[in-house]
Design an enzyme around this catalytic site. Structure first.
Site, PDB file in Angstrom:
ATOM      1  CG  HIS A 305      -2.158   1.075   1.117  1.00 35.52           C
ATOM      2  ND1 HIS A 305      -1.947   2.210   1.345  1.00 35.52           N
ATOM      3  CD2 HIS A 305      -3.398   0.748   0.705  1.00 35.52           C
ATOM      4  CE1 HIS A 305      -3.183   2.758   1.268  1.00 35.52           C
ATOM      5  NE2 HIS A 305      -3.941   1.813   0.725  1.00 35.52           N
ATOM      6  CG  ASP A 363      -8.305  -4.329  -2.829  1.00 38.81           C
ATOM      7  OD1 ASP A 363      -7.401  -3.507  -2.956  1.00 38.81           O
ATOM      8  OD2 ASP A 363      -9.661  -4.102  -2.718  1.00 38.81           O
TER       9      ASP A 363
HETATM   10  C1  SDX Z   1      -6.362   0.069  -2.774  1.00 41.26           C
HETATM   11  O1  SDX Z   1      -4.573   4.598  -2.112  1.00 41.26           O
HETATM   12  C2  SDX Z   1      -5.585   3.975  -1.479  1.00 41.26           C
HETATM   13  O2  SDX Z   1      -5.554   4.442  -0.236  1.00 41.26           O
HETATM   14  C3  SDX Z   1      -6.064   2.866  -2.149  1.00 41.26           C
HETATM   15  C4  SDX Z   1      -6.925   1.929  -1.626  1.00 41.26           C
HETATM   16  C5  SDX Z   1      -8.239   2.613  -1.103  1.00 41.26           C
HETATM   17  O3  SDX Z   1      -8.881   2.348  -0.204  1.00 41.26           O
HETATM   18  O4  SDX Z   1      -8.548   3.741  -1.791  1.00 41.26           O
HETATM   19  O5  SDX Z   1      -6.514   1.738  -0.057  1.00 41.26           O
HETATM   20  C6  SDX Z   1      -7.529   0.737  -2.262  1.00 41.26           C
HETATM   21  O6  SDX Z   1      -6.139   0.195  -3.896  1.00 41.26           O
HETATM   22  C7  SDX Z   1      -5.310  -1.074  -2.131  1.00 41.26           C
HETATM   23  C8  SDX Z   1      -4.055  -1.328  -3.069  1.00 41.26           C
HETATM   24  C9  SDX Z   1      -4.694  -2.427  -4.037  1.00 41.26           C
HETATM   25  N1  SDX Z   1      -3.599  -2.758  -4.857  1.00 41.26           N
HETATM   26  C10 SDX Z   1      -3.015  -4.046  -4.877  1.00 41.26           C
HETATM   27  O7  SDX Z   1      -3.146  -4.649  -3.860  1.00 41.26           O
HETATM   28  C11 SDX Z   1      -1.932  -4.066  -5.875  1.00 41.26           C
HETATM   29  C12 SDX Z   1      -0.632  -4.719  -5.438  1.00 41.26           C
HETATM   30  N2  SDX Z   1      -0.160  -3.745  -4.642  1.00 41.26           N
HETATM   31  C13 SDX Z   1       0.865  -3.063  -5.296  1.00 41.26           C
HETATM   32  O8  SDX Z   1       0.607  -2.747  -6.706  1.00 41.26           O
HETATM   33  C14 SDX Z   1       1.476  -1.828  -4.665  1.00 41.26           C
HETATM   34  O9  SDX Z   1       1.775  -2.208  -3.460  1.00 41.26           O
HETATM   35  C15 SDX Z   1       0.735  -0.462  -4.637  1.00 41.26           C
HETATM   36  C16 SDX Z   1       0.288  -0.143  -5.927  1.00 41.26           C
HETATM   37  C17 SDX Z   1      -0.557  -0.870  -3.757  1.00 41.26           C
HETATM   38  C18 SDX Z   1       1.307   0.525  -3.840  1.00 41.26           C
HETATM   39  O10 SDX Z   1       2.412   0.906  -4.789  1.00 41.26           O
HETATM   40  P1  SDX Z   1       3.460   2.125  -4.320  1.00 41.26           P
HETATM   41  O11 SDX Z   1       3.243   2.639  -3.369  1.00 41.26           O
HETATM   42  O12 SDX Z   1       3.750   2.716  -5.476  1.00 41.26           O
HETATM   43  O13 SDX Z   1       4.749   1.156  -4.016  1.00 41.26           O
HETATM   44  P2  SDX Z   1       5.927   0.707  -5.023  1.00 41.26           P
HETATM   45  O14 SDX Z   1       5.219   0.190  -6.031  1.00 41.26           O
HETATM   46  O15 SDX Z   1       6.891   1.716  -5.370  1.00 41.26           O
HETATM   47  O16 SDX Z   1       6.474  -0.403  -4.162  1.00 41.26           O
HETATM   48  C19 SDX Z   1       7.507  -0.283  -3.312  1.00 41.26           C
HETATM   49  C20 SDX Z   1       8.344  -1.441  -3.370  1.00 41.26           C
HETATM   50  C21 SDX Z   1       8.918  -2.027  -4.910  1.00 41.26           C
HETATM   51  O17 SDX Z   1       9.984  -2.443  -4.843  1.00 41.26           O
HETATM   52  P3  SDX Z   1      11.174  -1.401  -5.054  1.00 41.26           P
HETATM   53  O18 SDX Z   1      10.943  -0.948  -6.493  1.00 41.26           O
HETATM   54  O19 SDX Z   1      11.201  -0.647  -4.000  1.00 41.26           O
HETATM   55  O20 SDX Z   1      12.366  -2.584  -5.308  1.00 41.26           O
HETATM   56  O21 SDX Z   1       7.424  -2.610  -3.104  1.00 41.26           O
HETATM   57  C22 SDX Z   1       7.426  -3.718  -3.923  1.00 41.26           C
HETATM   58  C23 SDX Z   1       7.514  -2.821  -5.047  1.00 41.26           C
HETATM   59  O22 SDX Z   1       8.138  -3.700  -6.412  1.00 41.26           O
HETATM   60  N3  SDX Z   1       5.897  -4.053  -4.176  1.00 41.26           N
HETATM   61  C24 SDX Z   1       5.660  -5.214  -4.240  1.00 41.26           C
HETATM   62  C25 SDX Z   1       4.283  -5.280  -4.037  1.00 41.26           C
HETATM   63  N4  SDX Z   1       3.933  -3.743  -3.750  1.00 41.26           N
HETATM   64  C26 SDX Z   1       4.947  -3.288  -3.737  1.00 41.26           C
HETATM   65  N5  SDX Z   1       6.223  -6.448  -4.373  1.00 41.26           N
HETATM   66  C27 SDX Z   1       5.388  -7.488  -4.478  1.00 41.26           C
HETATM   67  N6  SDX Z   1       4.137  -7.723  -4.259  1.00 41.26           N
HETATM   68  C28 SDX Z   1       3.432  -6.498  -4.128  1.00 41.26           C
HETATM   69  N7  SDX Z   1       2.189  -6.575  -3.942  1.00 41.26           N
END
Ligand code: SDX
Length: 428
Positions: A305, A363
């Site tokens: 998140h 989720d």
């Molecule tokens: C919702 O914003 C909100 O409040 C949203 C929400 C709401 O109520 O409105 O809470 C609802 O959208 C919840 C999130 C649902 N999405 C997912 O579950 C999809 C999987 N999650 C990822 O796509 C990700 O965690 C996000 C999009 C939710 C957050 O992404 P960020 O904040 O941009 O973080 P990032 O992508 O920069 O990740 C940081 C690191 C990265 O590694 P590095 O590049 O630093 O080496 O963490 C890793 C990412 O690769 N990472 C994951 C991961 N999520 C982040 N690695 C594996 N699996 C994951 N799910």
């Protein structure tokens, strides 16, 4: 007043005011930065940027705290119901019994949609994704309700708000019924909001539909958990659309479109599909390895998140609700739930997830619960949008009613071609 921040630009020292809120991080007001320095700030993804001032929802990502108008989500989910939460988000206070009765009456009286919406639905393929139907039909409401799109009129803003909250479940149920070739079911005013929605989704003309109170209560709680969440992507979309003066139905349609993405509201559908793809507990290590592999685009859906760097408080309540619903339905062992629990256990002990502070989000468990209730995976995000409509409306209203409100218009860092002259085709 908090001590200003000084910024040294060349030989100039600039002072920028700092504003503090009730709780949470203060903000540096950079409104005059461009005028004073000729430079913009740069923050794609807005990881360090506050886009507005708001009194509606507060998240402490490090502590895993979520407050609606100051009330902890755990207490609202435990003791309240979704329509009460709607009133709280819209008006800022919990309703008195009289206010609650009046609000119920006003919402209930707007649950029907214009009869010509039925013909509007006939234009879709039966296998259209429910979110494509919701984007279109919510936007189409502005074609039917011309008497509530003058955003300068407070009364029309409130009528449009009531219509959105009241009609979204009816449209979502119609999208589901249309996709399975069953007749639409009209709302029934003597049912509560969520029971009414369940009946519109699962009743058929051939027999009496009896609402399961445990399932209705569970779904109502799920709606509370999804109602609002600060300036997330879809809420920011609604605010930006609303800042141009677009009508509320069009703004909410923009929010529905943004929520559909798998990185946002589409994650509940993607998370269930991921659990189905994993298929068994012994395949979890393979997928954990894929999630950690920089060269693999696979991510654990329902994990991570932007704000929560601790357990999403909603995920804990979702997990408890999943057990409650499966028990009520006599589903003793759901293989997907077993995989989810084991996946969470392994991930929370894995160095990669600990170091990156990746926890289950709202989720991760919702799909298991919604699937057990009888909803197809394709409806999961439409249910998220149904609940989030009140949050979008409350945030849109707050923005419209802000006397300092102006159209949102970000700038950019340009890295394209400098000015160059046209070259006629025969000389290229
Ligand atoms: C919702 O914003 C909100 O409040 C949203 C929400 C709401 O109520 O409105 O809470 C609802 O959208 C919840 C999130 C649902 N999405 C997912 O579950 C999809 C999987 N999650 C990822 O796509 C990700 O965690 C996000 C999009 C939710 C957050 O992404 P960020 O904040 O941009 O973080 P990032 O992508 O920069 O990740 C940081 C690191 C990265 O590694 P590095 O590049 O630093 O080496 O963490 C890793 C990412 O690769 N990472 C994951 C991961 N999520 C982040 N690695 C594996 N699996 C994951 N799910």
């Amino acid at each position: 007043m908090t001590t200003p921040v000084s910024l040294k630009v060349g030989d100039k020292a600039l002072e920028m005011p700092v504003k503090s809120g009730t709780i949470g991080p203060s903000v540096v007001d950079i409104g005059k930065l461009y005028a004073q320095t000729g430079m913009f700030t740069y923050d794609p993804g807005f990881t360090s940027t506050a886009s507005c001032e708001s009194k509606i929802t507060y998240i402490d990502g490090d502590e895993g705290v979520l407050l609606y108008r100051g009330y902890p989500i755990e207490q609202l989910a435990e003791h309240g119901d979704f329509l009460e939460t709607c009133y709280l988000l819209l008006y800022g206070e919990l309703p008195t019994p009289a206010q609650r009765a009046d609000f119920n009456y006003r919402v209930t009286r707007h649950t029907m949609v214009h009869e010509q919406m039925m013909r509007f639905f006939q234009g879709f393929r039966r296998d259209a994704h429910p979110m494509s139907v919701m984007v279109a039909s919510v936007g189409a409401l502005s074609a039917f309700y011309h008497d509530s799109i003058d955003i300068a009129d407070e009364n029309q803003r409130m009528i449009a708000s009531m219509r959105m909250i009241a009609k979204f479940p009816t449209l979502a149920a119609m999208a589901y019924k249309y996709s399975i070739g069953q007749p639409f079911v009209y709302p029934q005013n003597d049912l509560d909001y969520t029971s009414n929605f369940l009946r519109m989704c699962f009743a058929v003309p051939c027999e009496e539909y009896k609402v399961n109170k445990v399932l209705s209560r569970a779904l109502d709680r799920i709606f509370i958990l999804h109602a609002d969440h600060e300036q997330n992507a879809s809420t920011s979309t609604v605010r930006l659309a609303g800042s141009s003066g677009a009508n509320p139905f069009a703004c909410i349609a923009a929010g529905v479109a943004c929520l559909w993405g798998p990185a946002h509201g589409g994650a509940n559908e993607a998370a269930l599909k991921m659990l189905q793809e994993i298929g068994s507990v012994d395949r979890i290590p393979h997928y954990i390895a894929r999630a950690k592999d920089k060269n693999d685009s696979f991510r654990l859906m329902g994990f991570g998140h932007r704000v929560y760097k601790n357990y999403d408080p909603r995920a804990k309540i979702m997990q408890k609700t999943a057990h409650e619903v499966l028990n009520e339905l006599g589903i003793k062992d759901d293989p997907l739930l077993d995989i989810a629990i084991e996946l969470e256990r392994i991930a929370l002990h894995d160095e990669y997830f600990i170091e990156k502070k990746l926890y289950p989000n709202v989720d991760f468990y919702s799909g298991i619960t919604l699937k057990a209730m009888g909803f197809p995976t394709s409806m999961f995000t439409a249910l998220f949008a149904l609940a989030r409509t009140v949050g979008w409306i409350a945030q849109w209203k707050e923005m419209i009613e802000d006397p300092g409100q102006k159209i949102g218009r970000p700038r950019q860092l340009y890295t394209g071609n400098a000015r160059r002259d046209y070259i006629p085709g025969n000389m290229r």
